[in-house]
Motif scaffolding. Structure first.
Motif, PDB file in Angstrom:
ATOM      1  N   MET A 185       5.207  -2.522  12.907  1.00  0.00           N
ATOM      2  CA  MET A 185       4.545  -3.370  11.935  1.00  0.00           C
ATOM      3  C   MET A 185       5.209  -3.132  10.570  1.00  0.00           C
ATOM      4  O   MET A 185       4.921  -2.170   9.881  1.00  0.00           O
ATOM      5  CB  MET A 185       3.058  -3.021  11.919  1.00  0.00           C
ATOM      6  CG  MET A 185       2.238  -3.903  11.043  1.00  0.00           C
ATOM      7  SD  MET A 185       0.514  -3.496  11.223  1.00  0.00           S
ATOM      8  CE  MET A 185      -0.100  -5.085  11.606  1.00  0.00           C
ATOM      9  N   ALA A 186       6.124  -4.013  10.202  1.00  0.00           N
ATOM     10  CA  ALA A 186       6.886  -3.859   8.963  1.00  0.00           C
ATOM     11  C   ALA A 186       6.040  -4.124   7.731  1.00  0.00           C
ATOM     12  O   ALA A 186       6.363  -3.673   6.645  1.00  0.00           O
ATOM     13  CB  ALA A 186       8.086  -4.795   8.970  1.00  0.00           C
ATOM     14  N   LEU A 187       4.946  -4.860   7.887  1.00  0.00           N
ATOM     15  CA  LEU A 187       4.109  -5.199   6.745  1.00  0.00           C
ATOM     16  C   LEU A 187       3.414  -3.963   6.170  1.00  0.00           C
ATOM     17  O   LEU A 187       3.268  -3.833   4.968  1.00  0.00           O
ATOM     18  CB  LEU A 187       3.063  -6.238   7.163  1.00  0.00           C
ATOM     19  CG  LEU A 187       2.131  -6.743   6.077  1.00  0.00           C
ATOM     20  CD1 LEU A 187       2.922  -7.469   5.007  1.00  0.00           C
ATOM     21  CD2 LEU A 187       1.082  -7.652   6.663  1.00  0.00           C
ATOM     22  N   PHE A 188       3.006  -3.053   7.044  1.00  0.00           N
ATOM     23  CA  PHE A 188       2.307  -1.860   6.596  1.00  0.00           C
ATOM     24  C   PHE A 188       3.300  -0.737   6.348  1.00  0.00           C
ATOM     25  O   PHE A 188       3.612   0.037   7.240  1.00  0.00           O
ATOM     26  CB  PHE A 188       1.284  -1.408   7.644  1.00  0.00           C
ATOM     27  CG  PHE A 188      -0.125  -1.717   7.286  1.00  0.00           C
ATOM     28  CD1 PHE A 188      -0.804  -0.906   6.408  1.00  0.00           C
ATOM     29  CD2 PHE A 188      -0.767  -2.810   7.810  1.00  0.00           C
ATOM     30  CE1 PHE A 188      -2.106  -1.184   6.065  1.00  0.00           C
ATOM     31  CE2 PHE A 188      -2.062  -3.097   7.482  1.00  0.00           C
ATOM     32  CZ  PHE A 188      -2.741  -2.277   6.602  1.00  0.00           C
ATOM     33  N   GLN A 189       3.805  -0.616   5.132  1.00  0.00           N
ATOM     34  CA  GLN A 189       4.725   0.455   4.802  1.00  0.00           C
ATOM     35  C   GLN A 189       3.971   1.748   4.488  1.00  0.00           C
ATOM     36  O   GLN A 189       4.527   2.826   4.575  1.00  0.00           O
ATOM     37  CB  GLN A 189       5.609   0.053   3.617  1.00  0.00           C
ATOM     38  CG  GLN A 189       6.529  -1.098   3.928  1.00  0.00           C
ATOM     39  CD  GLN A 189       7.542  -0.770   5.003  1.00  0.00           C
ATOM     40  OE1 GLN A 189       8.026   0.355   5.113  1.00  0.00           O
ATOM     41  NE2 GLN A 189       7.847  -1.744   5.840  1.00  0.00           N
ATOM     42  N   MET A 190       2.709   1.613   4.095  1.00  0.00           N
ATOM     43  CA  MET A 190       1.904   2.794   3.779  1.00  0.00           C
ATOM     44  C   MET A 190       1.165   3.228   5.044  1.00  0.00           C
ATOM     45  O   MET A 190       0.062   2.767   5.323  1.00  0.00           O
ATOM     46  CB  MET A 190       0.917   2.462   2.657  1.00  0.00           C
ATOM     47  CG  MET A 190       1.592   2.038   1.378  1.00  0.00           C
ATOM     48  SD  MET A 190       0.428   1.629   0.077  1.00  0.00           S
ATOM     49  CE  MET A 190      -0.150   0.033   0.633  1.00  0.00           C
ATOM     50  N   LYS A 191       1.776   4.093   5.799  1.00  0.00           N
ATOM     51  CA  LYS A 191       1.210   4.501   7.090  1.00  0.00           C
ATOM     52  C   LYS A 191      -0.127   5.212   6.931  1.00  0.00           C
ATOM     53  O   LYS A 191      -0.997   5.088   7.781  1.00  0.00           O
ATOM     54  CB  LYS A 191       2.201   5.378   7.837  1.00  0.00           C
ATOM     55  CG  LYS A 191       3.452   4.627   8.234  1.00  0.00           C
ATOM     56  CD  LYS A 191       4.145   5.323   9.377  1.00  0.00           C
ATOM     57  CE  LYS A 191       5.423   4.628   9.721  1.00  0.00           C
ATOM     58  NZ  LYS A 191       5.248   3.366  10.393  1.00  0.00           N
ATOM     59  N   TRP A 192      -0.326   5.928   5.842  1.00  0.00           N
ATOM     60  CA  TRP A 192      -1.595   6.625   5.638  1.00  0.00           C
ATOM     61  C   TRP A 192      -2.744   5.634   5.503  1.00  0.00           C
ATOM     62  O   TRP A 192      -3.847   5.882   5.981  1.00  0.00           O
ATOM     63  CB  TRP A 192      -1.523   7.544   4.414  1.00  0.00           C
ATOM     64  CG  TRP A 192      -1.275   6.789   3.138  1.00  0.00           C
ATOM     65  CD1 TRP A 192      -0.071   6.481   2.582  1.00  0.00           C
ATOM     66  CD2 TRP A 192      -2.263   6.219   2.275  1.00  0.00           C
ATOM     67  NE1 TRP A 192      -0.240   5.763   1.430  1.00  0.00           N
ATOM     68  CE2 TRP A 192      -1.576   5.587   1.218  1.00  0.00           C
ATOM     69  CE3 TRP A 192      -3.650   6.183   2.282  1.00  0.00           C
ATOM     70  CZ2 TRP A 192      -2.236   4.924   0.193  1.00  0.00           C
ATOM     71  CZ3 TRP A 192      -4.303   5.527   1.253  1.00  0.00           C
ATOM     72  CH2 TRP A 192      -3.602   4.903   0.228  1.00  0.00           C
ATOM     73  N   ARG A 230      -2.813   2.590   6.856  1.00  0.00           N
ATOM     74  CA  ARG A 230      -3.026   2.019   8.190  1.00  0.00           C
ATOM     75  C   ARG A 230      -3.852   2.963   9.052  1.00  0.00           C
ATOM     76  O   ARG A 230      -4.790   2.543   9.733  1.00  0.00           O
ATOM     77  CB  ARG A 230      -1.683   1.729   8.847  1.00  0.00           C
ATOM     78  CG  ARG A 230      -1.807   1.048  10.189  1.00  0.00           C
ATOM     79  CD  ARG A 230      -0.431   0.586  10.670  1.00  0.00           C
ATOM     80  NE  ARG A 230      -0.566  -0.325  11.775  1.00  0.00           N
ATOM     81  CZ  ARG A 230      -0.474   0.055  13.046  1.00  0.00           C
ATOM     82  NH1 ARG A 230      -0.244   1.314  13.362  1.00  0.00           N
ATOM     83  NH2 ARG A 230      -0.597  -0.843  14.004  1.00  0.00           N
ATOM     84  N   ARG A 231      -3.538   4.251   9.025  1.00  0.00           N
ATOM     85  CA  ARG A 231      -4.309   5.230   9.795  1.00  0.00           C
ATOM     86  C   ARG A 231      -5.750   5.296   9.317  1.00  0.00           C
ATOM     87  O   ARG A 231      -6.675   5.379  10.115  1.00  0.00           O
ATOM     88  CB  ARG A 231      -3.659   6.614   9.680  1.00  0.00           C
ATOM     89  CG  ARG A 231      -2.445   6.788  10.562  1.00  0.00           C
ATOM     90  CD  ARG A 231      -2.038   8.245  10.669  1.00  0.00           C
ATOM     91  NE  ARG A 231      -1.827   8.857   9.361  1.00  0.00           N
ATOM     92  CZ  ARG A 231      -0.651   9.005   8.774  1.00  0.00           C
ATOM     93  NH1 ARG A 231       0.447   8.592   9.380  1.00  0.00           N
ATOM     94  NH2 ARG A 231      -0.549   9.557   7.590  1.00  0.00           N
ATOM     95  N   PHE A 232      -5.961   5.248   7.999  1.00  0.00           N
ATOM     96  CA  PHE A 232      -7.308   5.288   7.431  1.00  0.00           C
ATOM     97  C   PHE A 232      -8.138   4.089   7.889  1.00  0.00           C
ATOM     98  O   PHE A 232      -9.286   4.233   8.306  1.00  0.00           O
ATOM     99  CB  PHE A 232      -7.230   5.325   5.900  1.00  0.00           C
ATOM    100  CG  PHE A 232      -8.568   5.349   5.222  1.00  0.00           C
ATOM    101  CD1 PHE A 232      -9.279   6.529   5.113  1.00  0.00           C
ATOM    102  CD2 PHE A 232      -9.120   4.177   4.720  1.00  0.00           C
ATOM    103  CE1 PHE A 232     -10.522   6.557   4.502  1.00  0.00           C
ATOM    104  CE2 PHE A 232     -10.360   4.184   4.105  1.00  0.00           C
ATOM    105  CZ  PHE A 232     -11.067   5.382   3.999  1.00  0.00           C
ATOM    106  N   VAL A 233      -7.539   2.894   7.821  1.00  0.00           N
ATOM    107  CA  VAL A 233      -8.253   1.681   8.226  1.00  0.00           C
ATOM    108  C   VAL A 233      -8.571   1.732   9.709  1.00  0.00           C
ATOM    109  O   VAL A 233      -9.697   1.428  10.125  1.00  0.00           O
ATOM    110  CB  VAL A 233      -7.429   0.421   7.864  1.00  0.00           C
ATOM    111  CG1 VAL A 233      -8.006  -0.822   8.506  1.00  0.00           C
ATOM    112  CG2 VAL A 233      -7.349   0.259   6.364  1.00  0.00           C
TER     113      VAL A 233
END
Length: 114
Positions: free
Chosen positions: A1-8, A10-13
């Protein structure tokens, strides 16, 4: 998923939300895209109307720009607004060729007061 560069993020959500069915997500995606298209069309119409009625420079139309600001080019206004320090040059290009070179001195231009 290139849109989510902030992996933290994404994990939180993913950790704090429940998954929704794919059909429901697709339905809301379509609804939101239609709403966005309507909103964008209205904004485009408003911009066209403002240009047609002669209010494309709203700050000038409503009296927020002084005569001194109107005499400056947009690049000089921006340099003044962001409070560029010292002296320098503002270079204007058209395509790949240099059109104009304007010296800029921040001391000679009075800064915007907050």
């Amino acid at each position: 998923m290139a849109l989510f560069q902030m992996k933290w993020l994404r994990r939180f959500v993913r950790r704090h939300t429940n998954p929704i069915p794919e059909q429901r997500a697709d339905m809301w995606k379509r609804r939101l895209s239609i709403g966005y298209a309507i909103l964008a069309w209205q904004a485009f119409g408003m911009v066209c109307y403002m240009v047609y009625t002669g209010r494309n420079d709203w700050a000038q139309y409503y009296g927020y720009k002084s005569e001194e600001d109107m005499a400056l080019s947009p690049s000089q206004q921006f340099a003044k607004h962001i409070r560029v320090e010292g002296t320098g040059k503002i270079i204007r290009f058209s395509g790949f060729s240099k059109v104009d070179e304007i010296p800029f001195d921040s001391k000679a231009v009075e800064h915007v007061k907050d």
